[in-house]
Scaffold this motif. Structure first.
Motif, PDB file in Angstrom:
ATOM      1  N   PRO A  43      -2.435 -13.089  11.209  1.00  0.00           N
ATOM      2  CA  PRO A  43      -3.679 -13.827  11.480  1.00  0.00           C
ATOM      3  C   PRO A  43      -3.454 -15.064  12.354  1.00  0.00           C
ATOM      4  CG  PRO A  43      -3.622 -13.133   9.200  1.00  0.00           C
ATOM      5  CD  PRO A  43      -2.256 -12.849   9.777  1.00  0.00           C
ATOM      6  N   ALA A  44      -2.384 -15.800  12.109  1.00  0.00           N
ATOM      7  CA  ALA A  44      -2.100 -16.988  12.928  1.00  0.00           C
ATOM      8  C   ALA A  44      -1.759 -16.590  14.361  1.00  0.00           C
ATOM      9  CB  ALA A  44      -0.956 -17.792  12.321  1.00  0.00           C
ATOM     10  N   ARG A  45      -0.999 -15.511  14.522  1.00  0.00           N
ATOM     11  CA  ARG A  45      -0.667 -15.043  15.868  1.00  0.00           C
ATOM     12  C   ARG A  45      -1.913 -14.547  16.599  1.00  0.00           C
ATOM     13  NH1 ARG A  45       3.875 -11.306  14.179  1.00  0.00           N
ATOM     14  NH2 ARG A  45       2.619  -9.934  15.446  1.00  0.00           N
ATOM     15  N   MET A  46      -2.834 -13.902  15.857  1.00  0.00           N
ATOM     16  CA  MET A  46      -4.080 -13.439  16.466  1.00  0.00           C
ATOM     17  C   MET A  46      -4.941 -14.629  16.867  1.00  0.00           C
ATOM     18  SD  MET A  46      -5.510 -10.652  17.394  1.00  0.00           S
ATOM     19  CE  MET A  46      -6.847 -10.859  18.556  1.00  0.00           C
ATOM     20  N   ALA A  47      -4.960 -15.663  16.036  1.00  0.00           N
ATOM     21  CA  ALA A  47      -5.694 -16.885  16.387  1.00  0.00           C
ATOM     22  C   ALA A  47      -5.119 -17.495  17.662  1.00  0.00           C
ATOM     23  CB  ALA A  47      -5.632 -17.884  15.234  1.00  0.00           C
ATOM     24  N   GLU A  48      -3.795 -17.547  17.739  1.00  0.00           N
ATOM     25  CA  GLU A  48      -3.140 -18.102  18.922  1.00  0.00           C
ATOM     26  C   GLU A  48      -3.480 -17.280  20.168  1.00  0.00           C
ATOM     27  OE1 GLU A  48       1.159 -19.963  19.948  1.00  0.00           O
ATOM     28  OE2 GLU A  48       1.186 -18.071  18.837  1.00  0.00           O
ATOM     29  N   ALA A 112     -11.089  -1.667  11.236  1.00  0.00           N
ATOM     30  CA  ALA A 112     -11.137  -1.545  12.698  1.00  0.00           C
ATOM     31  C   ALA A 112     -11.403  -2.896  13.356  1.00  0.00           C
ATOM     32  CB  ALA A 112     -12.218  -0.537  13.104  1.00  0.00           C
ATOM     33  N   ALA A 113     -12.296  -3.683  12.763  1.00  0.00           N
ATOM     34  CA  ALA A 113     -12.642  -4.988  13.342  1.00  0.00           C
ATOM     35  C   ALA A 113     -11.461  -5.946  13.338  1.00  0.00           C
ATOM     36  CB  ALA A 113     -13.819  -5.604  12.593  1.00  0.00           C
ATOM     37  N   SER A 114     -10.529  -5.764  12.420  1.00  0.00           N
ATOM     38  CA  SER A 114      -9.359  -6.648  12.399  1.00  0.00           C
ATOM     39  C   SER A 114      -8.148  -6.022  13.097  1.00  0.00           C
ATOM     40  CB  SER A 114      -9.007  -7.049  10.962  1.00  0.00           C
ATOM     41  OG  SER A 114      -8.656  -5.919  10.190  1.00  0.00           O
ATOM     42  N   ASP A 115      -7.950  -4.723  12.926  1.00  0.00           N
ATOM     43  CA  ASP A 115      -6.732  -4.102  13.436  1.00  0.00           C
ATOM     44  C   ASP A 115      -6.792  -3.739  14.925  1.00  0.00           C
ATOM     45  OD1 ASP A 115      -5.906  -4.376  10.843  1.00  0.00           O
ATOM     46  OD2 ASP A 115      -5.781  -2.239  10.405  1.00  0.00           O
ATOM     47  N   ILE A 116      -7.944  -3.335  15.415  1.00  0.00           N
ATOM     48  CA  ILE A 116      -8.037  -2.944  16.825  1.00  0.00           C
ATOM     49  C   ILE A 116      -7.747  -4.123  17.755  1.00  0.00           C
ATOM     50  CG2 ILE A 116      -9.601  -2.130  18.641  1.00  0.00           C
ATOM     51  CD1 ILE A 116     -10.728  -0.142  16.551  1.00  0.00           C
ATOM     52  N   PRO A 117      -8.345  -5.298  17.529  1.00  0.00           N
ATOM     53  CA  PRO A 117      -7.997  -6.427  18.404  1.00  0.00           C
ATOM     54  C   PRO A 117      -6.503  -6.782  18.352  1.00  0.00           C
ATOM     55  CG  PRO A 117     -10.014  -6.909  17.222  1.00  0.00           C
ATOM     56  CD  PRO A 117      -9.449  -5.650  16.626  1.00  0.00           C
ATOM     57  N   MET A 118      -5.895  -6.674  17.171  1.00  0.00           N
ATOM     58  CA  MET A 118      -4.458  -6.968  17.065  1.00  0.00           C
ATOM     59  C   MET A 118      -3.645  -5.982  17.894  1.00  0.00           C
ATOM     60  SD  MET A 118      -3.807  -8.074  13.108  1.00  0.00           S
ATOM     61  CE  MET A 118      -4.540  -6.646  12.359  1.00  0.00           C
ATOM     62  N   ALA A 119      -4.029  -4.725  17.837  1.00  0.00           N
ATOM     63  CA  ALA A 119      -3.302  -3.709  18.598  1.00  0.00           C
ATOM     64  C   ALA A 119      -3.538  -3.867  20.101  1.00  0.00           C
ATOM     65  CB  ALA A 119      -3.725  -2.318  18.136  1.00  0.00           C
ATOM     66  N   LEU A 120      -4.781  -4.104  20.489  1.00  0.00           N
ATOM     67  CA  LEU A 120      -5.102  -4.226  21.916  1.00  0.00           C
ATOM     68  C   LEU A 120      -4.439  -5.436  22.569  1.00  0.00           C
ATOM     69  CD1 LEU A 120      -8.893  -3.249  21.986  1.00  0.00           C
ATOM     70  CD2 LEU A 120      -6.926  -1.878  22.749  1.00  0.00           C
ATOM     71  N   GLY A 122      -1.589  -6.729  21.504  1.00  0.00           N
ATOM     72  CA  GLY A 122      -0.149  -6.665  21.296  1.00  0.00           C
ATOM     73  C   GLY A 122       0.356  -7.598  20.208  1.00  0.00           C
ATOM     74  N   VAL A 123      -0.558  -8.181  19.429  1.00  0.00           N
ATOM     75  CA  VAL A 123      -0.149  -9.076  18.342  1.00  0.00           C
ATOM     76  C   VAL A 123       0.569  -8.286  17.252  1.00  0.00           C
ATOM     77  CG1 VAL A 123      -1.042 -10.544  16.482  1.00  0.00           C
ATOM     78  CG2 VAL A 123      -1.879 -10.836  18.820  1.00  0.00           C
ATOM     79  N   SER A 124       0.120  -7.069  17.010  1.00  0.00           N
ATOM     80  CA  SER A 124       0.753  -6.201  16.020  1.00  0.00           C
ATOM     81  C   SER A 124       0.568  -4.760  16.463  1.00  0.00           C
ATOM     82  CB  SER A 124       0.121  -6.411  14.637  1.00  0.00           C
ATOM     83  OG  SER A 124       0.794  -5.648  13.663  1.00  0.00           O
ATOM     84  N   PRO A 126       0.117  -1.232  14.778  1.00  0.00           N
ATOM     85  CA  PRO A 126      -0.046  -0.467  13.542  1.00  0.00           C
ATOM     86  C   PRO A 126       0.835   0.784  13.462  1.00  0.00           C
ATOM     87  CG  PRO A 126      -2.178  -1.152  14.386  1.00  0.00           C
ATOM     88  CD  PRO A 126      -1.156  -1.487  15.438  1.00  0.00           C
ATOM     89  N   LYS A 127       1.279   1.288  14.600  1.00  0.00           N
ATOM     90  CA  LYS A 127       2.156   2.473  14.588  1.00  0.00           C
ATOM     91  C   LYS A 127       3.508   2.173  13.945  1.00  0.00           C
ATOM     92  CE  LYS A 127       0.732   3.293  19.008  1.00  0.00           C
ATOM     93  NZ  LYS A 127       0.993   3.609  20.388  1.00  0.00           N
ATOM     94  N   THR A 128       3.853   0.901  13.848  1.00  0.00           N
ATOM     95  CA  THR A 128       5.163   0.525  13.304  1.00  0.00           C
ATOM     96  C   THR A 128       5.093   0.044  11.853  1.00  0.00           C
ATOM     97  OG1 THR A 128       4.983  -1.786  14.022  1.00  0.00           O
ATOM     98  CG2 THR A 128       5.890  -0.203  15.613  1.00  0.00           C
ATOM     99  N   TRP A 129       3.925   0.061  11.236  1.00  0.00           N
ATOM    100  CA  TRP A 129       3.759  -0.543   9.914  1.00  0.00           C
ATOM    101  C   TRP A 129       4.422   0.223   8.767  1.00  0.00           C
ATOM    102  CZ3 TRP A 129      -2.102  -2.148   9.827  1.00  0.00           C
ATOM    103  CH2 TRP A 129      -2.300  -3.169  10.755  1.00  0.00           C
ATOM    104  N   GLY A 130       4.489   1.528   8.842  1.00  0.00           N
ATOM    105  CA  GLY A 130       5.026   2.299   7.734  1.00  0.00           C
ATOM    106  C   GLY A 130       4.025   2.379   6.588  1.00  0.00           C
ATOM    107  N   LEU A 131       4.372   3.144   5.556  1.00  0.00           N
ATOM    108  CA  LEU A 131       3.467   3.395   4.442  1.00  0.00           C
ATOM    109  C   LEU A 131       3.107   2.115   3.688  1.00  0.00           C
ATOM    110  CD1 LEU A 131       1.876   5.387   2.726  1.00  0.00           C
ATOM    111  CD2 LEU A 131       3.937   5.707   1.334  1.00  0.00           C
TER     112      LEU A 131
END
Length: 156
Positions: A43-48, A112-120, A122-124, A126-131
């Motif tokens: 969240p802090a990285r996304m804010a930045e 989707a509202a939180s994860d898509i912006p992170m993926a787009l 490059g903040v995170s 999701p393909k690397t998160w694991g189970l």
């Protein structure tokens, strides 16, 4: 639709979204307590990243800046969760599906509202998160969806 009806839908959605955010955070903190895991810095990285994209620099020395970014990240999460509740209520779809389906749909929208912006951005990735990472994200969002759908249904 009357202004009172629109106001009621928006207010109901904001309250439902806020309740959902509280439930999501509670489940997340219980997971952290149970497993002894640390808080996410996403969240802090996304804010930045959001500030960077807007050409805004967070003021302060390094420690103050990091603390402010952490706070902004949390506030953005609250805003997203409240906003998804408002959108769901305003859509007029509340209560039209079976409760489980509506809960999953609202939880998926919040995810989707939180994860898509992170993926787009490059903040995170999701393909690397694991189970464990996906469960740590999906379970709180599923609870969020159930609370939002439940609160809206109780106030229809």
């Amino acid at each position: 639709m009357s202004h009172q009806s629109i106001f009621h839908r928006l207010t109901r959605g904001a309250l439902a979204g806020a309740a959902g955010v509280t439930a999501l955070n509670t489940v997340t903190y219980l997971d952290m307590l149970t497993r002894g895991r640390g808080a996410s810095d996403v969240p802090a990285r996304m804010a930045e990243k959001t500030l960077e994209l807007g050409g805004i620099e967070m003021p302060g020395d390094e420690e103050t800046r990091e603390n402010r970014l952490e706070a902004l990240g949390a506030l953005l999460g609250i805003a997203v969760g409240t906003g998804v509740g408002v959108l769901h209520s305003a859509s007029g779809m509340a209560g039209r599906l079976p409760f489980a389906a509506e809960s999953l749909l609202v939880g998926a929208a919040a995810t989707a509202a939180s994860d898509i912006p992170m993926a787009l951005t490059g903040v995170s990735d999701p393909k690397t998160w694991g189970l464990k990472g996906w469960l740590s994200d999906a379970i709180p969002h599923a609870v969020y969806g159930a609370v939002v759908a439940g609160v809206i249904r109780k106030t229809l």
